[in-house]
Enzyme design. Structure first.
Site, PDB file in Angstrom:
ATOM      1  N   SER A   1       6.230   2.678 -34.736  1.00 18.64           N
ATOM      2  CA  SER A   1       5.848   3.680 -33.748  1.00 18.64           C
ATOM      3  C   SER A   1       5.406   4.970 -34.450  1.00 18.64           C
ATOM      4  O   SER A   1       4.408   4.973 -35.149  1.00 18.64           O
ATOM      5  CB  SER A   1       7.018   3.919 -32.790  1.00 18.64           C
ATOM      6  OG  SER A   1       6.556   4.350 -31.544  1.00 18.64           O
TER       7      SER A   1
ATOM      8  N   LYS B   1       3.748  20.301 -12.530  1.00 13.45           N
ATOM      9  CA  LYS B   1       4.604  20.990 -13.504  1.00 13.45           C
ATOM     10  C   LYS B   1       5.834  20.152 -13.808  1.00 13.45           C
ATOM     11  O   LYS B   1       6.324  20.119 -14.940  1.00 13.45           O
ATOM     12  CB  LYS B   1       5.020  22.358 -12.954  1.00 13.45           C
ATOM     13  CG  LYS B   1       5.980  23.126 -13.861  1.00 13.45           C
ATOM     14  CD  LYS B   1       5.372  23.374 -15.231  1.00 13.45           C
ATOM     15  CE  LYS B   1       6.337  24.111 -16.137  1.00 13.45           C
ATOM     16  NZ  LYS B   1       5.793  24.274 -17.492  1.00 13.45           N
TER      17      LYS B   1
END
Length: 339
Positions: free
Chosen positions: A167, A219
């Site tokens: 990863s 948000k």
């Protein structure tokens, strides 16, 4: 009279103890003020270390008569090497990166790369031994950017993977001109994951209201305590996909021959499998590679470390206790995206 003498002796003993404690506190304060934070770049000459191993073993495996001749030969070799070192011998700079979920080691990595770049030239080589299962996107993105500084100076960059570079660890690795991998090291895992517990139903069950005020439609898409809506969840998944696209684009840029449809599935592979898929370039341990280079070149390990001051050490226990507080626990549970 005896009572007065006892009181006097007790008072004197108490004064001496208090004076000793005060003296210790003053000494610690002075040392702490002088020490402050010290940062150091440590250098280890691996080529000399390897030769030291060889010479030590040779000295113990030859006869007494041969030992004198060996000593003379080693002296001549050392003299010849020192003379060569004054010229333009190729240098191999070695940096270790041991990554955690937060990519905390990036702070040291940036200083180590900076130190190396002060003298490294395109005829030299930088070898980075990466060990990491991945972690936060921004941390490993910065780590990869630090390695790109080497590429931008046209200095050959080699990444060695002895155990795992998955990863985010693999994101770093693809910046190299070549990737070496141990036979059973783990590489790949080109994917993105995010995880967060949600306690909204628990709060609701106990009649606890949670209010969160935001400005901006997205948000906050999902959170620890708020209700997860279908719209918020959809946006969050889209953000994960966007991150995956960026990850694949970065890998493709530096390893254009990879079949992303095959390898960018989030799966990982062992070294022997990874080389058949083009994820790495050679099956080889870092030890073998560096020892081979040490036969002809200077191999220099560079390590940056920030030394703790005395005051930091004295307050370390308190700091660890505070870090385990409720606020830190909540911060750890906040949404994060992992490479």
């Amino acid at each position: 009279m005896d009572a007065m003498q006892s009181i006097g002796i007790f008072a004197a003993q108490t004064f001496l103890i208090l004076f000793a404690i005060l003296a210790v506190i003053i000494v610690i304060a002075i040392l702490a003020a002088k020490a402050g934070h010290k940062t150091e770049v440590e250098v280890e000459l691996l080529h000399k270390k390897y030769k030291g191993f060889r010479n030590l073993l040779k000295a113990h495996t030859v006869s007494k008569s041969e030992r004198k001749e060996l000593k003379k030969k080693l002296k001549e070799e050392r003299k010849a090497h020192d003379s060569k070192a004054q010229g333009h011998e190729k240098k191999i700079f070695v940096v270790d990166f041991e990554g955690d979920v937060k990519a905390s080691a990036v702070e040291n990595l940036r200083e180590e790369i900076t130190a190396v770049l002060t003298i490294a030239t395109p005829q030299d080589e930088v070898v980075v031994r990466v060990e990491s299962p991945g972690g936060v996107v921004h941390g490993y993105g910065l780590a990869a950017s630090q390695l790109l500084r080497v590429r931008e100076k046209n200095i050959p960059l080699t990444v060695c993977v002895d155990k795992v570079a998955a990863s985010g660890g693999y994101l770093m690795s693809v910046t190299a001109n070549k990737i070496l991998c141990a036979p059973f090291a783990i590489v790949g895992s080109i994917g993105v994951v995010a995880q967060i517990p949600n306690l909204h139903r628990v709060l609701k069950k106990h009649d606890v209201d949670f209010k969160e005020y935001t400005a901006g439609e997205y948000k906050r898409t999902v959170s620890l305590l708020g209700e997860i809506t279908a719209k918020g969840e959809e946006k969050f998944k889209q953000q994960l996909e966007d991150t995956h696209v960026l990850f694949k684009g970065f890998v493709s840029k530096y390893r254009p021959n990879l079949n992303l449809e095959e390898v960018a599935t989030g799966e990982y592979w062992y070294g022997e499998q990874a080389i058949t898929k083009g994820l790495v370039d050679e099956i080889r341990t870092s030890d073998d590679y560096l020892m081979t280079l040490a036969d002809k070149h200077q191999v220099i390990k560079v390590k940056y470390e920030q030394k703790q001051s005395i005051s930091d050490k004295l307050t370390g226990v308190l700091g660890k206790a505070m870090k385990k507080g409720a606020l830190s626990i909540v911060e750890e549970l906040e949404t994060r995206r992992f490479l």
